[in-house]
Enzyme design. Structure first.
Site, PDB file in Angstrom:
ATOM      1  N   CYS A 161       3.547  -9.201   3.770  1.00 26.52           N
ATOM      2  CA  CYS A 161       2.420  -8.281   3.606  1.00 26.52           C
ATOM      3  C   CYS A 161       1.476  -8.844   2.549  1.00 26.52           C
ATOM      4  O   CYS A 161       1.921  -9.342   1.519  1.00 26.52           O
ATOM      5  CB  CYS A 161       2.939  -6.913   3.167  1.00 26.52           C
ATOM      6  SG  CYS A 161       1.648  -5.699   2.877  1.00 26.52           S
ATOM      7  N   HIS A 184       3.704  -0.949  10.634  1.00 19.10           N
ATOM      8  CA  HIS A 184       3.535  -1.534   9.295  1.00 19.10           C
ATOM      9  C   HIS A 184       2.265  -0.975   8.637  1.00 19.10           C
ATOM     10  O   HIS A 184       2.297  -0.546   7.478  1.00 19.10           O
ATOM     11  CB  HIS A 184       3.464  -3.063   9.407  1.00 19.10           C
ATOM     12  CG  HIS A 184       3.265  -3.765   8.099  1.00 19.10           C
ATOM     13  ND1 HIS A 184       4.278  -4.471   7.466  1.00 19.10           N
ATOM     14  CD2 HIS A 184       2.175  -3.890   7.294  1.00 19.10           C
ATOM     15  CE1 HIS A 184       3.811  -4.975   6.331  1.00 19.10           C
ATOM     16  NE2 HIS A 184       2.532  -4.643   6.200  1.00 19.10           N
ATOM     17  N   GLU A 185       1.165  -0.973   9.369  1.00 21.00           N
ATOM     18  CA  GLU A 185      -0.107  -0.501   8.789  1.00 21.00           C
ATOM     19  C   GLU A 185      -0.070   1.008   8.550  1.00 21.00           C
ATOM     20  O   GLU A 185      -0.585   1.489   7.533  1.00 21.00           O
ATOM     21  CB  GLU A 185      -1.293  -0.866   9.699  1.00 21.00           C
ATOM     22  CG  GLU A 185      -1.480  -2.362   9.925  1.00 21.00           C
ATOM     23  CD  GLU A 185      -1.488  -3.205   8.657  1.00 21.00           C
ATOM     24  OE1 GLU A 185      -1.885  -2.695   7.577  1.00 21.00           O
ATOM     25  OE2 GLU A 185      -1.068  -4.374   8.713  1.00 21.00           O
ATOM     26  N   HIS A 192       1.496   2.046   5.326  1.00 17.95           N
ATOM     27  CA  HIS A 192       0.603   1.986   4.161  1.00 17.95           C
ATOM     28  C   HIS A 192      -0.090   3.335   3.927  1.00 17.95           C
ATOM     29  O   HIS A 192      -0.355   3.715   2.787  1.00 17.95           O
ATOM     30  CB  HIS A 192      -0.467   0.904   4.354  1.00 17.95           C
ATOM     31  CG  HIS A 192       0.018  -0.483   4.075  1.00 17.95           C
ATOM     32  ND1 HIS A 192       0.483  -0.880   2.833  1.00 17.95           N
ATOM     33  CD2 HIS A 192       0.092  -1.589   4.863  1.00 17.95           C
ATOM     34  CE1 HIS A 192       0.832  -2.155   2.878  1.00 17.95           C
ATOM     35  NE2 HIS A 192       0.611  -2.614   4.100  1.00 17.95           N
TER      36      HIS A 192
END
EC number: 3.5.1.88
Lengths: 188, 168
Positions: free
Chosen positions: B98, B140-141, B144
């Site tokens: 990342c 994954h995004e 965040h």
């Protein structure tokens, strides 16, 4: 490692190994904490009944390897734990690992002498750098199966398919299964 | 339109739950443009979430079409406002890195199939099924947006260093 030696720091590699028991990590880190050492990198594992640790530690200069050895000798006396300390040179602290694509290679089959040697020699001769490896003997005592899993960085110009082809003849010769797959980290 | 500096841990914004977008105004549209520019500026990057450029809003952009893992199976450039995962299934482990956690990677288990719903910049609500690498990138995004880093999801002790090019 993404770490470069600061001129005011002395770096050491410490290996600790001994019969597994509760508290080995605590005892080791206690010695380092009391001496004011900073653990920068470490890895621990169990092999059979042995607990093994490798640590890279740093301490502000002046600081001697002898001091570390003395403190570990006091701490490990009578415990069956062995400690070994090595002072690191600049190029060991600022180590830059291999740059190539990472792949994972699994090798498994009936246990026989020489599997690790033959596979790793084949890879080394083609410039493949092994970054991690572990082996395990599994199965029944009457029919043991050997498992070798390794992570390796492929040199420039060598693809996963090439690495697979390279090991193809060993599959037949050693009567083992071998698979190679790409595990280069994905950037997200 | 600008390439923004990527925020790296321990910046506290990366651990915050982002606020939903209430209205798609010029600020949100500008944010999306900045996210796209920043993603394109990062070699190999397939997604950027708003907190990674210092904005705590539920917005992220993804495009796996140029990545070898995603080029055969993708929905192109995704501009996602208030994304939600409606359903997910399957599991696979992939080693992730990342931009907000430089020089470190870890094996993370993610769902391999998901149904996604989000609002596009024109206000249209879109829903579709994603799978494979695109599904991994979306998760994954979206992590965040909830203050999670891949470090919170590591599935094994196998970690590594991942030297990156400069993203700027």
């Amino acid at each position: 490692m993404n770490l470069c030696r600061k001129p005011n720091l002395a770096h050491f590699a410490i290996t600790i190994i001994g019969k597994d028991r509760t508290g080995i990590v605590a005892d080791t880190s206690e010695v380092l904490y009391k001496l004011g050492c900073n653990v920068e990198d470490s890895s621990c594992t169990m092999l059979g009944g042995e607990f093994a640790m490798i640590l890279i530690v740093a301490h502000e200069k002046p600081f001697s390897k002898k001091k570390l050895e003395e403190e570990f000798a006091l701490k490990t006396a009578g415990t069956g734990l062995s400690a070994f300390v090595r002072a690191l040179k600049d190029d060991e602290v600022c180590y830059q690992g291999p740059e190539g694509e990472l792949c994972l290679i699994s090798v498994y089959g009936s246990d026989k002498t020489g599997i690790v040697y033959r596979v790793t020699r084949e890879l080394a001769d083609r410039g493949v750098s092994i970054t991690d490896l572990n082996t395990k003997l599994i199965g029944k005592p009457t029919d043991p199966v050997y498992v070798l899993v390794l992570e390796a960085a492929l040199p420039q110009g060598l693809t996963v398919e090439d690495a697979s082809a390279l090991l193809e003849k060993l599959k037949k010769e050693l009567s083992v299964e071998i698979s190679v797959r790409l595990i280069t980290p994905v950037s997200l | 339109m600008a390439v923004k500096e990527i925020v790296t841990y321990p910046d506290p914004i990366l651990k915050q739950v982002c606020a939903p977008v209430q209205a798609i105004d010029d600020e949100v549209k500008k944010l999306i443009e900045d996210l796209v520019d920043t993603m394109h500026a990062g070699p190999g990057s397939v997604g950027v979430a708003a907190p990674q450029i210092g904005v705590s809003m539920r917005v992220c952009v993804i495009d796996v079409s140029k990545n070898r893992h995603g080029k055969e199976n993708n929905h192109g450039l995704l501009l996602m406002i208030n994304p939600e995962i409606v359903a997910k299934s399957g599991a696979a482990v992939m080693r992730e890195g990342c931009m907000s956690v430089p020089d470190y990677t870890g094996d993370v288990e993610r769902a391999t199939e998901l149904t996604l719903r989000f609002t596009e910049p024109d206000g249209n609500v879109r829903e579709f099924d994603a799978s494979g690498f695109e599904a991994v990138a979306i998760q994954h995004e979206m992590d965040h947006l909830d203050g999670f880093l891949f470090l919170d999801r590591i599935a094994s002790l196998k970690t590594g260093l991942f030297r990156r090019k400069n993203y700027k």
